[in-house]
Design a protein around this motif. Structure first.
Motif, PDB file in Angstrom:
ATOM      1  N   SER A   1     -85.345 -15.000  57.151  1.00  0.00           N
ATOM      2  CA  SER A   1     -85.008 -15.064  58.381  1.00  0.00           C
ATOM      3  C   SER A   1     -84.537 -13.929  59.150  1.00  0.00           C
ATOM      4  O   SER A   1     -84.888 -13.518  60.294  1.00  0.00           O
ATOM      5  N   VAL A   2     -83.642 -13.312  58.495  1.00  0.00           N
ATOM      6  CA  VAL A   2     -83.086 -12.010  58.524  1.00  0.00           C
ATOM      7  C   VAL A   2     -84.312 -11.011  58.639  1.00  0.00           C
ATOM      8  O   VAL A   2     -84.118 -10.245  59.662  1.00  0.00           O
ATOM      9  N   ALA A   3     -85.028 -10.832  57.685  1.00  0.00           N
ATOM     10  CA  ALA A   3     -86.255  -9.916  57.690  1.00  0.00           C
ATOM     11  C   ALA A   3     -87.156 -10.083  58.848  1.00  0.00           C
ATOM     12  O   ALA A   3     -87.559  -9.106  59.523  1.00  0.00           O
ATOM     13  N   ALA A   4     -87.315 -11.279  59.141  1.00  0.00           N
ATOM     14  CA  ALA A   4     -88.258 -11.571  60.207  1.00  0.00           C
ATOM     15  C   ALA A   4     -87.571 -11.037  61.666  1.00  0.00           C
ATOM     16  O   ALA A   4     -88.202 -10.471  62.559  1.00  0.00           O
ATOM     17  N   GLY A   5     -86.234 -11.431  61.606  1.00  0.00           N
ATOM     18  CA  GLY A   5     -85.423 -10.864  62.933  1.00  0.00           C
ATOM     19  C   GLY A   5     -85.728  -9.413  63.258  1.00  0.00           C
ATOM     20  O   GLY A   5     -85.804  -8.635  64.051  1.00  0.00           O
ATOM     21  N   ILE A   6     -85.524  -8.664  61.981  1.00  0.00           N
ATOM     22  CA  ILE A   6     -85.533  -7.176  61.876  1.00  0.00           C
ATOM     23  C   ILE A   6     -87.149  -6.497  62.330  1.00  0.00           C
ATOM     24  O   ILE A   6     -87.202  -5.691  63.044  1.00  0.00           O
ATOM     25  N   MET A   7     -87.917  -7.580  61.900  1.00  0.00           N
ATOM     26  CA  MET A   7     -89.392  -7.103  62.276  1.00  0.00           C
ATOM     27  C   MET A   7     -89.521  -7.166  63.607  1.00  0.00           C
ATOM     28  O   MET A   7     -90.526  -6.351  64.261  1.00  0.00           O
ATOM     29  N   LEU A   8     -88.964  -8.313  64.032  1.00  0.00           N
ATOM     30  CA  LEU A   8     -89.379  -8.520  65.403  1.00  0.00           C
ATOM     31  C   LEU A   8     -88.711  -8.019  66.469  1.00  0.00           C
ATOM     32  O   LEU A   8     -89.277  -7.399  67.560  1.00  0.00           O
ATOM     33  N   TYR A   9     -87.553  -7.394  66.197  1.00  0.00           N
ATOM     34  CA  TYR A   9     -86.789  -6.411  67.082  1.00  0.00           C
ATOM     35  C   TYR A   9     -87.461  -5.191  66.836  1.00  0.00           C
ATOM     36  O   TYR A   9     -87.356  -4.376  67.989  1.00  0.00           O
ATOM     37  N   GLU A  10     -87.932  -4.522  65.792  1.00  0.00           N
ATOM     38  CA  GLU A  10     -88.750  -3.443  65.809  1.00  0.00           C
ATOM     39  C   GLU A  10     -89.769  -3.282  66.736  1.00  0.00           C
ATOM     40  O   GLU A  10     -90.096  -2.425  67.433  1.00  0.00           O
ATOM     41  N   ALA A  11     -90.595  -4.482  66.791  1.00  0.00           N
ATOM     42  CA  ALA A  11     -91.643  -4.642  67.503  1.00  0.00           C
ATOM     43  C   ALA A  11     -91.254  -4.724  68.963  1.00  0.00           C
ATOM     44  O   ALA A  11     -91.861  -3.957  70.065  1.00  0.00           O
ATOM     45  N   LEU A  12     -90.209  -5.183  69.390  1.00  0.00           N
ATOM     46  CA  LEU A  12     -89.619  -5.363  70.762  1.00  0.00           C
ATOM     47  C   LEU A  12     -89.241  -3.829  71.045  1.00  0.00           C
ATOM     48  O   LEU A  12     -89.561  -3.317  72.247  1.00  0.00           O
ATOM     49  N   ARG A  13     -88.550  -3.115  70.099  1.00  0.00           N
ATOM     50  CA  ARG A  13     -87.954  -1.901  70.562  1.00  0.00           C
ATOM     51  C   ARG A  13     -88.994  -1.038  70.864  1.00  0.00           C
ATOM     52  O   ARG A  13     -88.993  -0.101  71.994  1.00  0.00           O
ATOM     53  N   GLN A  14     -90.156  -0.827  70.088  1.00  0.00           N
ATOM     54  CA  GLN A  14     -91.499  -0.080  70.441  1.00  0.00           C
ATOM     55  C   GLN A  14     -92.039  -0.378  71.691  1.00  0.00           C
ATOM     56  O   GLN A  14     -92.400   0.468  72.531  1.00  0.00           O
ATOM     57  N   ARG A  15     -92.201  -1.569  71.979  1.00  0.00           N
ATOM     58  CA  ARG A  15     -92.613  -2.000  73.285  1.00  0.00           C
ATOM     59  C   ARG A  15     -91.968  -1.679  74.650  1.00  0.00           C
ATOM     60  O   ARG A  15     -92.617  -1.169  75.607  1.00  0.00           O
ATOM     61  N   LEU A  16     -90.624  -1.675  74.260  1.00  0.00           N
ATOM     62  CA  LEU A  16     -89.923  -1.413  75.622  1.00  0.00           C
ATOM     63  C   LEU A  16     -89.716   0.212  75.798  1.00  0.00           C
ATOM     64  O   LEU A  16     -89.687   0.391  76.931  1.00  0.00           O
ATOM     65  N   GLN A  17     -90.081   0.886  74.630  1.00  0.00           N
ATOM     66  CA  GLN A  17     -90.195   2.122  74.821  1.00  0.00           C
ATOM     67  C   GLN A  17     -91.345   2.744  75.283  1.00  0.00           C
ATOM     68  O   GLN A  17     -91.503   3.858  75.822  1.00  0.00           O
ATOM     69  N   GLY A  18     -92.425   1.890  75.110  1.00  0.00           N
ATOM     70  CA  GLY A  18     -93.706   2.508  75.668  1.00  0.00           C
ATOM     71  C   GLY A  18     -94.255   3.330  74.677  1.00  0.00           C
ATOM     72  O   GLY A  18     -95.216   4.248  74.866  1.00  0.00           O
TER      73      GLY A  18
END
Length: 241
Positions: A224-241
């Motif tokens: 579940s921690v690994a999933a959180g890291i993966m999802l946050y990285e996806a969100l970070r990239q999308r917010l940065q464009g």
């Protein structure tokens, strides 16, 4: 819980969501054939168990069949994807390949909903039941994020790839780090079993494999921690464009 031959059959045909049907071992004839047909038609997992197992669920006259109702509705991926694209959004999906701990499932759902993922995808067999503890651990996220229960994750990956979705899996032997991947487009992230990781059939069909950087000596992150890291990285990239 619904038990008894007529009540279970009528509930299935009327569209009640079930986590699984439990058929008593030794039941034969037309009823067995009907239950097996219904489980296939309505994509409900069917488990065959001895009489003693059914007695643990109820002491009433269950007539050899028990249906465990689901606390949430299940969705079909083939219906979710077009809606996401129609909203001009980039799909972000999470595939749970053999996650059997209800608390891990709930924690992953919570992280997924927090970052705006569009759906969780779980297999019919070999996955944690979505029970009260899972919903509590998810802080209610399992009531807000669509959950797709599919018979074959391999078929799911084929559908995703045909729909333009990139399938990414974490692999301790991978050469790319997670932040080297482009997650701004349509992406499905695969998280594996707590014990054995991602199944070979799923891993072989992934578009990319990556590793999450580690500095310590522990083998790997909790799923579940690994999933959180993966999802946050996806969100970070999308917010940065």
């Amino acid at each position: 819980m619904i038990f008894g031959r007529h009540p279970v059959v009528e509930a299935v045909r009327s569209g009640v969501n079930f986590d699984k049907l439990i058929l008593q071992k030794g039941v034969r004839g037309d009823f067995e054939k009907e239950i097996r047909q219904l489980s296939r038609e309505f994509d409900i997992p069917l488990q065959v168990a001895p009489k003693e197992r059914l007695r643990k669920w109820t002491s009433a006259n269950h007539q050899g069949i028990i249906g465990l109702q689901s606390l949430i509705p299940y969705h079909r991926l083939e219906n979710i994807l077009p809606l996401v694209y129609e909203r001009s959004e980039m799909p972000l999906l999470v595939i749970l390949d053999g996650v059997t701990d209800v608390r891990n499932l709930g924690a992953i759902a919570r992280s997924a909903e927090c970052v705006g993922a569009h759906a969780l995808i779980i297999p019919q067999k070999g996955s944690a039941l979505i029970n009260g503890e899972a919903i509590k651990t998810s802080a209610g996220a399992l009531n807000r994020i669509p959950v797709c229960r599919e018979s074959s994750l391999v078929n799911v990956i084929e559908l995703l790839q045909q729909s333009g979705v990139q399938v990414l899996v974490s692999d301790l032997q991978a050469e790319k780090y997670i932040y080297d991947l482009d997650m701004r487009g349509p992406v499905a992230l695969v998280v594996g079993s707590e014990d054995t990781g991602i199944s070979q059939g799923v891993a072989d069909r992934a578009d990319e494999r990556f590793i999450i950087p580690q500095a310590g000596s522990t083998d790997s992150f909790n799923v579940s921690v690994a999933a959180g890291i993966m999802l946050y990285e996806a969100l970070r990239q999308r917010l940065q464009g």
